[in-house]
Design a protein around this motif. Sequence first.
Motif, PDB file in Angstrom:
ATOM      1  N   THR A  31      29.990  15.142  57.635  1.00 15.73           N
ATOM      2  CA  THR A  31      30.057  16.402  58.381  1.00 15.73           C
ATOM      3  C   THR A  31      30.002  16.146  59.879  1.00 15.73           C
ATOM      4  OG1 THR A  31      28.999  17.607  56.567  1.00 15.73           O
ATOM      5  CG2 THR A  31      28.901  18.619  58.749  1.00 15.73           C
ATOM      6  N   MET A  32      29.075  15.303  60.317  1.00 20.10           N
ATOM      7  CA  MET A  32      28.958  15.006  61.744  1.00 20.10           C
ATOM      8  C   MET A  32      30.200  14.287  62.266  1.00 20.10           C
ATOM      9  SD  MET A  32      24.952  13.988  62.374  1.00 20.10           S
ATOM     10  CE  MET A  32      24.743  12.941  60.940  1.00 20.10           C
ATOM     11  N   THR A  34      33.273  14.663  61.142  1.00 15.94           N
ATOM     12  CA  THR A  34      34.298  15.702  61.274  1.00 15.94           C
ATOM     13  C   THR A  34      34.075  16.518  62.541  1.00 15.94           C
ATOM     14  OG1 THR A  34      34.561  15.822  58.872  1.00 15.94           O
ATOM     15  CG2 THR A  34      35.316  17.722  60.143  1.00 15.94           C
ATOM     16  N   GLU A  35      32.823  16.870  62.799  1.00 21.41           N
ATOM     17  CA  GLU A  35      32.493  17.628  64.012  1.00 21.41           C
ATOM     18  C   GLU A  35      32.797  16.814  65.263  1.00 21.41           C
ATOM     19  OE1 GLU A  35      28.798  20.122  61.955  1.00 21.41           O
ATOM     20  OE2 GLU A  35      28.349  18.495  63.350  1.00 21.41           O
ATOM     21  N   ALA A  38      36.493  16.732  65.882  1.00 21.42           N
ATOM     22  CA  ALA A  38      36.953  18.005  66.456  1.00 21.42           C
ATOM     23  C   ALA A  38      36.625  18.067  67.947  1.00 21.42           C
ATOM     24  CB  ALA A  38      36.335  19.185  65.719  1.00 21.42           C
ATOM     25  N   LEU A  39      35.448  17.584  68.316  1.00 23.57           N
ATOM     26  CA  LEU A  39      35.072  17.565  69.730  1.00 23.57           C
ATOM     27  C   LEU A  39      35.965  16.614  70.524  1.00 23.57           C
ATOM     28  CD1 LEU A  39      31.184  17.621  69.413  1.00 23.57           C
ATOM     29  CD2 LEU A  39      32.638  19.447  70.320  1.00 23.57           C
ATOM     30  N   THR A  92      31.011  17.864  76.739  1.00 26.45           N
ATOM     31  CA  THR A  92      31.481  17.599  75.381  1.00 26.45           C
ATOM     32  C   THR A  92      31.332  16.120  75.047  1.00 26.45           C
ATOM     33  OG1 THR A  92      33.033  19.447  75.574  1.00 26.45           O
ATOM     34  CG2 THR A  92      33.416  17.902  73.774  1.00 26.45           C
ATOM     35  N   LYS A  99      26.080  12.888  68.857  1.00 31.43           N
ATOM     36  CA  LYS A  99      26.472  12.904  67.439  1.00 31.43           C
ATOM     37  C   LYS A  99      26.659  11.482  66.928  1.00 31.43           C
ATOM     38  CE  LYS A  99      28.425  17.403  66.572  1.00 31.43           C
ATOM     39  NZ  LYS A  99      27.350  17.828  65.696  1.00 31.43           N
TER      40      LYS A  99
END
Length: 165
Positions: A31-32, A34-35, A38-39, A92, A99
């Motif tokens: 999940t992280m 993927t996040e 995206a960032l 960002t 992350k």
Amino acid sequence: MGREDDVALSVAEFVDYCETQAGLLMGNVETMTTEADALLDDIDDRVSEVRARLEDSPEDVETAEHPPSTDGPEREVDTAAVTELEREIEETQAVVEAKRARIVAFRELADGYGSLADDLRSEVDDGREALDRVVRFEADADAPVYFDDRQTVYEAATSEESRDK
């Protein structure tokens, strides 16, 4: 003695627990990741936007009709917009780095649970010893902070100890 003596502790249950914890952590890693991806895409988009703004700036085009100006209002707006985009990109990037650090920590803990499961499977015959090893591992790794939504064996064991006193 305490309540735990009435319950038969199984090494296989602790092995399963460790494998489950490792699986949950790796799910968080996915999940992280993927996040973070995206960032990173967002950063790419913002960098492209900065480039486009700089390339489209009328200040870059020098003609006889429009001599370059260093203090025109369009340049100030573009500069402010570009500065804001750069700030957002830096923020960002900081989030992505945080992350990444979390991803590494979660992977390391997942690997630790996997190794512990293997060790329990091959080295331990007694459920009490398996419990002690899991509790020690989770305490040393500060495992409870990785699981917001569930109680670790360490937390259960320490809360039981405090109730028994």
